[in-house]
Motif scaffolding. Structure first.
Motif, mmCIF file in Angstrom:
data_model
loop_
_atom_site.group_PDB
_atom_site.id
_atom_site.type_symbol
_atom_site.label_atom_id
_atom_site.label_comp_id
_atom_site.label_asym_id
_atom_site.label_seq_id
_atom_site.Cartn_x
_atom_site.Cartn_y
_atom_site.Cartn_z
ATOM 1 N N GLN A 101 0.827 -1.201 0.000
ATOM 2 C CA GLN A 101 0.000 0.000 0.000
ATOM 3 C C GLN A 101 0.873 1.268 0.000
ATOM 4 O OE1 GLN A 101 -3.367 -0.150 -0.282
ATOM 5 N NE2 GLN A 101 -3.134 -2.385 -0.378
ATOM 6 N N ARG A 102 0.309 2.358 -0.455
ATOM 7 C CA ARG A 102 1.072 3.598 -0.594
ATOM 8 C C ARG A 102 1.523 4.169 0.738
ATOM 9 N NH1 ARG A 102 -2.226 6.988 -5.299
ATOM 10 N NH2 ARG A 102 -1.858 5.480 -7.010
ATOM 11 N N PHE A 103 0.716 4.004 1.781
ATOM 12 C CA PHE A 103 1.096 4.598 3.069
ATOM 13 C C PHE A 103 2.338 3.932 3.644
ATOM 14 C CE2 PHE A 103 -1.945 1.251 4.179
ATOM 15 C CZ PHE A 103 -1.301 0.591 5.216
ATOM 16 N N VAL A 104 2.576 2.670 3.299
ATOM 17 C CA VAL A 104 3.798 1.999 3.743
ATOM 18 C C VAL A 104 4.996 2.564 2.991
ATOM 19 C CG1 VAL A 104 5.008 -0.212 3.897
ATOM 20 C CG2 VAL A 104 2.573 -0.108 4.370
ATOM 21 N N ALA A 108 5.822 5.887 4.441
ATOM 22 C CA ALA A 108 6.523 5.766 5.724
ATOM 23 C C ALA A 108 7.999 5.468 5.514
ATOM 24 C CB ALA A 108 5.869 4.671 6.566
ATOM 25 N N LYS A 109 8.317 4.642 4.512
ATOM 26 C CA LYS A 109 9.723 4.332 4.213
ATOM 27 C C LYS A 109 10.446 5.576 3.712
ATOM 28 C CE LYS A 109 8.998 -0.559 3.045
ATOM 29 N NZ LYS A 109 9.075 -1.593 1.979
ATOM 30 N N LEU A 164 9.832 8.614 4.491
ATOM 31 C CA LEU A 164 10.027 9.513 5.624
ATOM 32 C C LEU A 164 11.114 9.030 6.573
ATOM 33 C CD1 LEU A 164 6.297 10.357 6.462
ATOM 34 C CD2 LEU A 164 7.994 11.861 5.396
ATOM 35 N N GLY A 165 11.656 7.861 6.315
ATOM 36 C CA GLY A 165 12.752 7.362 7.137
ATOM 37 C C GLY A 165 12.332 6.636 8.394
ATOM 38 N N ILE A 166 11.064 6.238 8.465
ATOM 39 C CA ILE A 166 10.589 5.497 9.635
ATOM 40 C C ILE A 166 11.195 4.098 9.614
ATOM 41 C CG2 ILE A 166 8.547 4.577 10.800
ATOM 42 C CD1 ILE A 166 6.945 6.860 9.610
ATOM 43 N N SER A 167 11.630 3.618 10.764
ATOM 44 C CA SER A 167 12.299 2.320 10.843
ATOM 45 C C SER A 167 11.335 1.186 10.495
ATOM 46 C CB SER A 167 12.857 2.099 12.252
ATOM 47 O OG SER A 167 11.810 1.992 13.199
ATOM 48 N N ASN A 168 11.916 0.084 10.026
ATOM 49 C CA ASN A 168 11.103 -1.080 9.671
ATOM 50 C C ASN A 168 10.298 -1.585 10.865
ATOM 51 O OD1 ASN A 168 11.965 -1.178 6.969
ATOM 52 N ND2 ASN A 168 13.796 -2.325 7.530
ATOM 53 N N TYR A 169 10.909 -1.550 12.038
ATOM 54 C CA TYR A 169 10.240 -2.005 13.262
ATOM 55 C C TYR A 169 8.950 -1.212 13.501
ATOM 56 C CZ TYR A 169 9.473 -2.717 18.289
ATOM 57 O OH TYR A 169 8.924 -2.986 19.511
ATOM 58 N N LYS A 170 9.036 0.113 13.372
ATOM 59 C CA LYS A 170 7.861 0.958 13.597
ATOM 60 C C LYS A 170 6.844 0.811 12.466
ATOM 61 C CE LYS A 170 10.106 4.457 16.477
ATOM 62 N NZ LYS A 170 10.435 5.904 16.627
ATOM 63 N N ILE A 204 6.213 -1.908 10.795
ATOM 64 C CA ILE A 204 5.483 -3.164 11.014
ATOM 65 C C ILE A 204 4.467 -2.998 12.141
ATOM 66 C CG2 ILE A 204 5.711 -5.557 11.766
ATOM 67 C CD1 ILE A 204 8.444 -5.616 10.388
ATOM 68 N N LEU A 205 4.903 -2.402 13.260
ATOM 69 C CA LEU A 205 4.029 -2.311 14.436
ATOM 70 C C LEU A 205 2.921 -1.274 14.278
ATOM 71 C CD1 LEU A 205 6.387 -2.654 17.551
ATOM 72 C CD2 LEU A 205 4.858 -4.349 16.557
ATOM 73 N N ARG A 206 3.241 -0.106 13.739
ATOM 74 C CA ARG A 206 2.299 1.005 13.724
ATOM 75 C C ARG A 206 1.468 1.115 12.445
ATOM 76 N NH1 ARG A 206 5.827 6.038 16.313
ATOM 77 N NH2 ARG A 206 6.350 5.013 18.304
ATOM 78 N N HIS A 207 2.004 0.602 11.340
ATOM 79 C CA HIS A 207 1.323 0.814 10.066
ATOM 80 C C HIS A 207 0.784 -0.474 9.439
ATOM 81 C CE1 HIS A 207 2.644 5.025 9.900
ATOM 82 N NE2 HIS A 207 3.822 4.585 10.340
ATOM 83 N N ILE A 208 1.524 -1.569 9.575
ATOM 84 C CA ILE A 208 1.099 -2.807 8.920
ATOM 85 C C ILE A 208 0.213 -3.658 9.823
ATOM 86 C CG2 ILE A 208 1.905 -4.991 7.939
ATOM 87 C CD1 ILE A 208 4.294 -3.558 6.814
#
Length: 297
Positions: A185-188, A191-192, A194-200, A202-206
């Motif tokens: 999805q586009r929001f993922v 998020a990438k 914007l430099g958000i970590s993979n951990y965040k 997975i937890l906050r968006h996926i």
């Protein structure tokens, strides 16, 4: 001129527009789901307040009152060792619910992280995890549980662990498939960027977008765990005597099925209604969490 009022973001989304409200509204309209929930609440109430609903001990034997038919003193009769059947049934609800819930928690604790990481990262890690899952799925779930409980030994705790392990591949496959769909999805992608970590991510968006299938599957899996636990106890490798477990009660009463049918009838009905309650609620949750289903109705 009057002052112009600008609506705040919190006011732009009314209560009736929230996703949770729509799910609950649809669920309440589903009569079969509400019936399943009512059945579950009865069993939960009986399990929680068992000491207040009966004065009998579920374990203490009384051979002088063995295999009595239902009466005013024992509303569901007594078993082959003189124990009150009603008492053992409501205490058995505690055992069955405990097995079902803890087994599902074990499956979730291992299967969800594995599925999420496997689906998100892919590559060699995904290949290894999926081959292990394939090996586990090669065995029917109940057979895998039998193998594990045979290794660990009898007992309620080992039954919970065995069924939980048998549930891991189910959740791993389910979550992996959901993550594969959501991560495109586009929001993922945003998020990438914007430099958000993979951990965040997975937890906050996926994972919040994967909760629906997990909740529905967990409801069905509790019912499956209860059924499997009863089956393991029935064949003699589950709960041990004198635990008031429904499958064990069925096994003990089968030799008296012609002379004292109540010994097997009531535990069988208890298993039937509890499993049916979870399945009806699961069906309702599946429909309520599916936007397409809600739009049709």
């Amino acid at each position: 001129m009057g002052e112009v009022k600008v609506a705040t973001p919190s006011k732009l989304v009314s209560k009736s527009d929230s996703e949770f409200y729509q799910v609950m509204k649809h669920l309440r309209r589903n009569r079969m789901a509400m019936l399943g929930l009512a059945v579950l609440l009865v069993f939960i109430f009986a399990a929680v307040f068992a000491p207040f609903l009966t004065t009998y001990d579920p374990i203490r034997t009384d051979m002088g009152n063995a295999r009595q038919s239902p009466s005013a003193e024992h509303i569901l009769g007594t078993d082959d060792l003189g124990r009150d059947m009603f008492t053992r049934l409501i205490y058995g609800a505690r055992v069955s619910l405990q097995i079902g819930l803890i087994a599902v928690v074990i499956g979730l604790a291992a299967g969800v992280p594995l599925g999420a990481l496997s689906g998100y990262y892919g590559g060699t890690f995904d290949l290894i995890v999926q081959r292990l899952v394939d090996i586990m799925i090669a065995f029917p779930g109940i057979l895998l549980a039998i193998v594990v409980v045979t290794i660990l030994g009898q007992g309620v705790n080992n039954v919970m662990i065995a069924i939980g392990i048998a549930s891991i591949p189910i959740y791993t496959r389910l979550v992996r498939g959901s993550v594969l769909a959501v991560k495109e999805q586009r929001f993922v992608a945003a998020a990438k960027v914007l430099g958000i970590s993979n951990y965040k991510i997975i937890l906050r968006h996926i994972m919040p977008n994967c909760l629906g299938p997990i909740v529905v599957q967990s409801t069905f899996q509790v019912a499956t765990a209860i059924l499997w636990a009863a089956g393991l106890s029935f064949i003699g490798i589950g709960a041990t005597r004198p635990t008031p477990e429904w499958g064990l009660m069925l096994s003990s009463g089968r030799q008296f099925i012609q002379t004292s049918p109540h010994l097997t009838t009531y535990p069988g009905l208890a298993i039937l209604f509890l499993v049916l309650g979870f399945n009806l609620l699961g069906d309702g949750l599946r429909d309520a969490l599916d936007p397409k289903s809600r739009s049709v109705r």
